[in-house]
Design a protein around this motif. Structure first.
Motif, PDB file in Angstrom:
ATOM      1  N   VAL A  43       2.104  10.457  -6.408  1.00 54.83           N
ATOM      2  CA  VAL A  43       2.824  11.666  -6.254  1.00 54.83           C
ATOM      3  C   VAL A  43       4.192  11.817  -7.017  1.00 54.83           C
ATOM      4  O   VAL A  43       4.235  12.770  -7.855  1.00 54.83           O
ATOM      5  N   LEU A  44       4.984  10.883  -6.927  1.00 54.04           N
ATOM      6  CA  LEU A  44       6.240  10.984  -7.448  1.00 54.04           C
ATOM      7  C   LEU A  44       6.244  11.019  -8.997  1.00 54.04           C
ATOM      8  O   LEU A  44       7.354  11.396  -9.678  1.00 54.04           O
ATOM      9  N   ALA A  45       5.293  10.140  -9.361  1.00 55.93           N
ATOM     10  CA  ALA A  45       5.277   9.707 -11.089  1.00 55.93           C
ATOM     11  C   ALA A  45       5.006  11.003 -11.764  1.00 55.93           C
ATOM     12  O   ALA A  45       5.438  11.180 -12.934  1.00 55.93           O
TER      13      ALA A  45
ATOM     14  N   GLY B 188       5.752  -7.256  -1.094  1.00 50.98           N
ATOM     15  CA  GLY B 188       4.477  -6.513  -1.208  1.00 50.98           C
ATOM     16  C   GLY B 188       4.421  -5.112  -2.058  1.00 50.98           C
ATOM     17  O   GLY B 188       3.715  -4.918  -2.789  1.00 50.98           O
ATOM     18  N   ALA B 189       5.737  -4.650  -2.050  1.00 56.93           N
ATOM     19  CA  ALA B 189       5.910  -3.486  -2.559  1.00 56.93           C
ATOM     20  C   ALA B 189       6.049  -3.811  -4.139  1.00 56.93           C
ATOM     21  O   ALA B 189       5.472  -2.990  -5.049  1.00 56.93           O
TER      22      ALA B 189
ATOM     23  N   SER C  35       4.126  -2.809  -9.078  1.00 55.51           N
ATOM     24  CA  SER C  35       4.315  -3.522 -10.795  1.00 55.51           C
ATOM     25  C   SER C  35       2.835  -3.561 -11.227  1.00 55.51           C
ATOM     26  O   SER C  35       2.664  -3.197 -12.631  1.00 55.51           O
ATOM     27  N   MET C  36       1.941  -4.094 -10.495  1.00 55.76           N
ATOM     28  CA  MET C  36       0.658  -4.019 -10.858  1.00 55.76           C
ATOM     29  C   MET C  36      -0.109  -2.727 -11.457  1.00 55.76           C
ATOM     30  O   MET C  36      -0.748  -2.699 -12.459  1.00 55.76           O
ATOM     31  N   GLN C  37       0.288  -1.643 -10.615  1.00 54.11           N
ATOM     32  CA  GLN C  37      -0.144  -0.469 -10.973  1.00 54.11           C
ATOM     33  C   GLN C  37       0.625   0.315 -12.221  1.00 54.11           C
ATOM     34  O   GLN C  37      -0.191   0.831 -13.178  1.00 54.11           O
ATOM     35  N   VAL C  38       1.882  -0.076 -12.324  1.00 58.53           N
ATOM     36  CA  VAL C  38       2.668   0.717 -13.425  1.00 58.53           C
ATOM     37  C   VAL C  38       2.378  -0.118 -14.727  1.00 58.53           C
ATOM     38  O   VAL C  38       1.958   0.588 -15.729  1.00 58.53           O
ATOM     39  N   TYR C  39       2.078  -1.324 -14.743  1.00 55.27           N
ATOM     40  CA  TYR C  39       1.873  -1.976 -15.799  1.00 55.27           C
ATOM     41  C   TYR C  39       0.386  -1.683 -16.509  1.00 55.27           C
ATOM     42  O   TYR C  39       0.310  -2.092 -17.622  1.00 55.27           O
TER      43      TYR C  39
ATOM     44  N   LEU D  73       0.864  -1.193  -0.092  1.00 51.38           N
ATOM     45  CA  LEU D  73      -0.011  -0.065   0.024  1.00 51.38           C
ATOM     46  C   LEU D  73       0.770   1.286   0.092  1.00 51.38           C
ATOM     47  O   LEU D  73       0.530   2.086  -0.771  1.00 51.38           O
ATOM     48  N   VAL D  74       1.970   1.299   0.592  1.00 52.16           N
ATOM     49  CA  VAL D  74       2.810   2.496   0.902  1.00 52.16           C
ATOM     50  C   VAL D  74       3.126   2.795  -0.365  1.00 52.16           C
ATOM     51  O   VAL D  74       3.090   4.206  -0.768  1.00 52.16           O
ATOM     52  N   PRO D  75       3.964   2.286  -1.322  1.00 51.05           N
ATOM     53  CA  PRO D  75       4.459   2.681  -2.372  1.00 51.05           C
ATOM     54  C   PRO D  75       3.487   3.104  -3.431  1.00 51.05           C
ATOM     55  O   PRO D  75       3.628   3.833  -4.182  1.00 51.05           O
TER      56      PRO D  75
END
Length: 454
Positions: A321-323, A367-368, A373-377, A313-315
């Protein structure tokens, strides 16, 4: 981003539709695990053998229907298909709630899974069509967070509901949520772009996906299949090879070869399948790794799994924000997979030593890797897919992750059966190696540039 410029819904309507998509995704993924704690009660009340089929058939239906929902969404639009998925899910939930016997319950769960698959694919597809890239960066994290919460909260939530209200309410409580999602979300759902060709539904492709997907899901069910394993592997391989040949000749393919001609998409789908086998497939064995390292019981295991959830969850929160400042998505994806390699290796090392500190670090990194990876891809897929194949691309990505998961569970289960003493170390060492292969196969910035040019 591929926004469908028809009658553009208002900002309020888009936000309400986004909330409805999250509710649909939460229901569909929560129901995959929510009945686990209630299975003993269900078996006792319905007096039937094969109670494991209640969970297995749901996963099977969700997996095999995923590519079909993607294609149907592209053909008929989300305004039709998302409410239809809600309706099918609600009908399945009613059938489960009133089931007089185990056979009825299993059939109703299959219907529920068909609707749940549409909710999962529909949520990501709707998000892609409603928002541009900048908004997607912020909102994609909500989908990942919902998935993480559903993954972890399913069994305990089901146990509480079954204990306080009875197991039938696990399914009955879906109905008001379905109604809310339908009411608040319908106005903002994007319709079909009439300027795009509709094509025909690929029936042979759907049958082959069902046959191959069912074989693989059965192999990954965790059941002792004995000599049935080899025929199932052969069926899956033959179905896959035949599917490739059929889809190349089809004028309106279910799994379009055109998607694999786009380098960013081809690499993303391949990477997602490999990481699905490791980052998702090893989750079944994480509790065993914790027990092997700490010697603790269920309480200690549950607490340590919180570290993995926190890592997921944290990343996700910081990425949104960072992207904006560092928008190189392929680099983010490779960083996530590198964390996965390190996490799996640390878990294997923690079992060998044993070391709780190394185990916690491994769980957090794993977990990170899973969440990021799921979010980015997903974001890379959303921004690289052709306008007329958004649903198919999202569905193919999701299907790749699901199939990777079940193959991973099957292979790791066989390793544990063959190596009862050192099997866990071998599982996580192999997972680290396969995640490294996924890292090497991951899309690069050049692939993204090619997709943008196309």
């Amino acid at each position: 981003m591929h926004a469908i410029m028809m009658a553009s819904p208002s900002r309020v309507a888009r936000n309400l539709t986004f909330a409805a998509a999250l509710l649909g995704l939460l229901m569909a993924q929560l129901d995959g695990a929510v009945v686990i704690a209630a299975l003993p009660t269900i078996q006792h009340e319905l007096h039937g053998a094969g109670v494991a089929g209640v969970t297995a058939v749901y996963g099977l239906a969700v997996t095999v229907a995923t590519p079909m929902h993607g294609r149907l969404g592209d053909m008929f639009g989300r305004r039709l298909m998302f409410p239809l998925a809600i309706a099918v899910f609600a009908i399945g939930s009613i059938g489960c709630a009133v089931a007089p016997g185990l056979a009825w319950l299993i059939v109703a769960r299959a219907v529920q899974g068909l609707g749940g698959s549409g909710l999962i694919v529909g949520a990501v597809s709707v998000l892609t069509e409603l928002f541009d890239r900048e908004v997607l960066l912020r909102r994609q994290g909500w989908l990942t967070a919902v998935s993480a919460v559903a993954f972890v909260a399913g069994p305990p939530v089901g146990g509480v509901i079954a204990g306080q209200l009875g197991w039938r309410w696990i399914f009955g409580l879906n109905l008001p949520i379905c109604l809310v999602a339908l009411v608040i979300g319908f106005a903002g759902l994007p319709g079909r772009d009439t300027g795009l060709p509709r094509g025909r539904f690929d029936v042979p492709g759907a049958l082959l996906v069902t046959l191959g997907g069912a074989s693989l899901v059965t192999l990954g069910s965790g059941e002792n299949l004995g000599w049935w394993s080899l025929p199932l592997v052969l069926v899956a391989v033959v179905a896959a090879v035949t599917l490739v040949r059929v889809e190349r000749r089809s004028q309106s393919p279910l799994v379009s070869p055109r998607l694999f001609q786009i380098s960013a998409l081809a690499r993303t789908i391949t990477t997602t399948g490999l990481s699905g086998a490791t980052l998702f497939g090893t989750f079944t064995f994480m509790s065993l790794a914790i027990v092997a390292t700490t010697g603790g019981g269920p309480t200690e295991t549950g607490l340590l799994l919180v570290a993995m959830t926190a890592g997921q969850l944290v990343p996700t929160v910081f990425f949104s924000v960072l992207a904006k400042k560092f928008p190189n998505l392929p680099l983010w994806g490779r960083a996530a997979l590198a964390a996965g390699v390190a996490g799996m290796a640390l878990v294997a090392l923690a079992i060998l030593l044993p070391s709780v500190a190394l185990l916690v670090c491994g769980l957090v990194l794993s977990g990170a890797a899973l969440g990021l990876s799921m979010q980015v891809y997903t974001l890379i897929t959303q921004s690289s897919a052709p306008k007329d194949a958004i649903g198919a691309a999202v569905a193919t990505l999701t299907f790749s992750r699901q199939i990777g998961n079940v193959v991973g569970i099957a292979v790791f289960g066989w390793i544990l059966a063959l190596l009862p003493s050192g099997g866990l170390v071998a599982i996580f060492a192999l997972a680290a190696a396969v995640t490294l292969v996924a890292l090497l196969a991951a899309p690069s910035s050049a692939d993204r540039a090619d997709a943008a040019a196309a």
